[in-house]
Enzyme design. Structure first.
Site, PDB file in Angstrom:
ATOM      1  N   VAL A  72     -77.495  15.248 -73.578  1.00  0.00           N
ATOM      2  CA  VAL A  72     -77.622  13.967 -74.276  1.00  0.00           C
ATOM      3  C   VAL A  72     -76.378  13.770 -75.136  1.00  0.00           C
ATOM      4  O   VAL A  72     -76.041  14.629 -75.963  1.00  0.00           O
ATOM      5  CB  VAL A  72     -78.889  13.929 -75.168  1.00  0.00           C
ATOM      6  CG1 VAL A  72     -78.942  12.626 -75.965  1.00  0.00           C
ATOM      7  CG2 VAL A  72     -80.150  14.069 -74.323  1.00  0.00           C
ATOM      8  N   ALA A 117     -73.625  15.692 -79.464  1.00  0.00           N
ATOM      9  CA  ALA A 117     -74.309  15.861 -78.174  1.00  0.00           C
ATOM     10  C   ALA A 117     -75.174  17.112 -78.235  1.00  0.00           C
ATOM     11  O   ALA A 117     -75.081  17.895 -79.178  1.00  0.00           O
ATOM     12  CB  ALA A 117     -73.285  16.007 -77.052  1.00  0.00           C
ATOM     13  N   LYS A 118     -76.021  17.278 -77.269  1.00  0.00           N
ATOM     14  CA  LYS A 118     -76.792  18.516 -77.137  1.00  0.00           C
ATOM     15  C   LYS A 118     -77.232  18.640 -75.689  1.00  0.00           C
ATOM     16  O   LYS A 118     -77.428  17.631 -75.008  1.00  0.00           O
ATOM     17  CB  LYS A 118     -78.026  18.484 -78.046  1.00  0.00           C
ATOM     18  CG  LYS A 118     -78.550  19.851 -78.403  1.00  0.00           C
ATOM     19  CD  LYS A 118     -77.761  20.473 -79.548  1.00  0.00           C
ATOM     20  CE  LYS A 118     -78.217  21.866 -79.878  1.00  0.00           C
ATOM     21  NZ  LYS A 118     -77.532  22.391 -81.079  1.00  0.00           N
ATOM     22  N   GLY A 119     -77.396  19.887 -75.242  1.00  0.00           N
ATOM     23  CA  GLY A 119     -77.853  20.111 -73.875  1.00  0.00           C
ATOM     24  C   GLY A 119     -78.951  21.147 -73.849  1.00  0.00           C
ATOM     25  O   GLY A 119     -79.170  21.860 -74.823  1.00  0.00           O
ATOM     26  N   ASP A 158     -76.165  27.709 -77.977  1.00  0.00           N
ATOM     27  CA  ASP A 158     -77.310  27.437 -78.849  1.00  0.00           C
ATOM     28  C   ASP A 158     -78.347  28.502 -78.492  1.00  0.00           C
ATOM     29  O   ASP A 158     -78.003  29.498 -77.833  1.00  0.00           O
ATOM     30  CB  ASP A 158     -77.839  26.003 -78.627  1.00  0.00           C
ATOM     31  CG  ASP A 158     -78.830  25.580 -79.706  1.00  0.00           C
ATOM     32  OD1 ASP A 158     -78.425  25.416 -80.852  1.00  0.00           O
ATOM     33  OD2 ASP A 158     -80.033  25.438 -79.401  1.00  0.00           O
TER      34      ASP A 158
END
Ligand code: NAD
Length: 429
Positions: A72, A117-119, A158
């Site tokens: 995202v 962002a992050k995944g 992460d």
């Protein structure tokens, strides 16, 4: 071979607050204080882009499993987006969306030229072999090859991922573009472009923020005690560096329980014990095991550092917190419903988007070094990171005084104001 699809609807977020709603409730307060115009509000409340991929992976038993992965991109007005990739069975798109937005605010609050962002991939890395995780990581990278890029979107580790996965990601991406591309990802192993000082960066930032806050409260580090929840990367370094500043760490915890020592825990001993016992504190004799691990949060200390998981401080336990200062090492440890109770009690909170931004700051330094083709010394890294953290703290504190709002709201005000002003200059709606 036919693919065995194991796609399941992500588990509902039943037993905790929806993190996206939790984030938005704070965002809304800050937006109102700033008098944010409706257009910018509409742009910022939703992510720029959400990519969902299905990654087929040949498992060690020869069967193909299909994993669902997300990336995202919340916003890129300040620069290429930055944010970690999470491997966990509970990865949920709503959570990824919230974490992506958090990254926008985090980068803006410490003034980095990055968006957020992050995944994530729904998987259980603990049950997978290294080969399976490698194939999954390479498949995800390939599926995201048009999303990632040193000037577009720069992932990082992460939960469930680390330098090993970042090395595979960098290698796979480099192959697709036909050139070694270290700046596409941060959190790499030191030998292949990682930065000195990255491992301790988040915990160090927590320490710097805690010292700055104690000063505002008129407290000396040598006169205060602290409890640190979580004894992983952030918790161990925060505890170690705070204890080096003279803070008495009375209580630490991990998934095995909470450990108490009124005289102060020897953090070096606890770290050595953990390292010798598969990364866990079970059986640690330098402190007494508490009957109820959650009591760590309400124990009698001056400083509380939640550095484990989300939503641990809630409307159910906030009333009982005795600390004068909370420094949020974890992302989202305080649910929005606890905010008014904490504020009422006059507890100062250094919010996550400020307190744990030391990690992304040194990730940014890694990216800068990769692009410069030049390695900085550890002193350069820590001196620059400490300065960024202190400056950001002062800015947020001054904003909280100016608007007479808690530090959390002030941090959102600083971040949203920067993003909104950039929209004004860049224009283009
Ligand atoms: P980690 O996996 O290294 O450590 C997590 C620790 O929390 C472990 O000791 C684990 O046993 C413990 N834990 C898990 N559930 C617990 C519970 N219910 N009660 C008490 N302890 C529990 O993770 P980390 O990298 O230290 O990250 C911790 C938090 O900090 C996360 O919220 C993460 O998103 C955030 N964060 C990490 C970084 C970073 O650079 N690592 C940067 C910013 C934010």
């Amino acid at each position: 071979m036919a693919a065995t699809t194991v796609y399941k609807e992500p588990a509902p977020l039943l037993d905790r607050e929806n993190p996206l709603e939790s984030m938005m409730s704070r965002f809304n307060v800050a937006a109102e204080i700033l008098g944010l115009d409706e257009e910018t509000y509409e742009v910022l409340k939703a992510p720029d882009k959400q990519v969902i991929v299905h990654i087929p992976v040949t498992m060690d038993n020869g069967k193909v499993r299909v994993f669902e992965g997300y990336r995202v991109i919340h916003n890129t007005i300040l620069g290429p987006s930055k944010g970690g990739i999470r491997y966990d069975k509970n990865v949920h798109l709503d959570e990824v969306k919230a974490l992506a937005a958090w990254m926008t605010w985090k980068c803006a609050v410490v003034d980095l030229p990055y968006g957020g962002a992050k995944g994530g991939i729904i998987c259980e890395p603990a049950t997978m072999s290294a080969g399976e995780i490698e194939r999954l990581t390479r498949g995800y990278t390939l599926a995201m090859k048009d999303v990632f890029g040193p000037d577009r979107d720069i992932p990082a580790p992460d939960m469930g991922t680390g330098p090993r996965e970042m090395a595979w990601l960098m290698d796979e991406f480099s192959k697709t573009v036909g050139a070694t591309s270290p700046a596409v990802v941060t959190g790499k192993p030191l030998v292949m472009g990682g930065s000195l000082g990255r491992t301790e960066a988040t915990g160090r930032g927590v320490m710097v923020a805690a010292l700055a806050a104690l000063k505002k409260l008129g407290l000396e580090p040598t006169q205060v005690s602290a409890a640190v929840q979580g004894f992983g990367n952030v918790g161990t370094w925060a505890a170690k560096l705070l204890s080096e500043q003279g803070v008495r760490i009375k209580c630490i915890s991990d998934i095995s329980g909470a450990y108490w020592n009124e005289a102060g825990i020897n953090i070096d001993e606890a770290v050595a014990y953990k390292n010798a016992h598969k990364g866990r504190l079970d059986g640690f004799t330098g402190a007494v095991l508490m009957e109820n691990a959650d009591d760590l949060l309400t124990t009698n200390v001056d400083v509380l550092v939640p550095a484990a998981v989300e939503d641990v401080i809630t409307e159910h336990n906030a009333h009982d917190i005795k600390a004068k200062l909370i420094v949020e090492g974890a992302n989202g440890p305080t649910s929005a419903s606890a905010d008014p109770i904490i504020n009422e009690k006059g507890i100062m909170v250094v919010p996550d988007i400020l307190a744990n931004s030391g990690g992304v700051t040194v990730s940014y330094f890694e990216w800068v070094q990769n692009r410069q083709g030049f390695k900085w010394t550890e002193e350069m890294v820590t001196e620059r990171a400490d300065r960024i953290m202190s400056d950001a703290f002062e800015k947020v504190y001054a904003t909280s005084q100016k608007y007479n709002v808690p530090m959390r709201i002030a941090a959102y005000v600083v971040a949203i104001d920067k993003v909104a002003q950039t929209y004004k200059f860049r224009g283009g709606f």
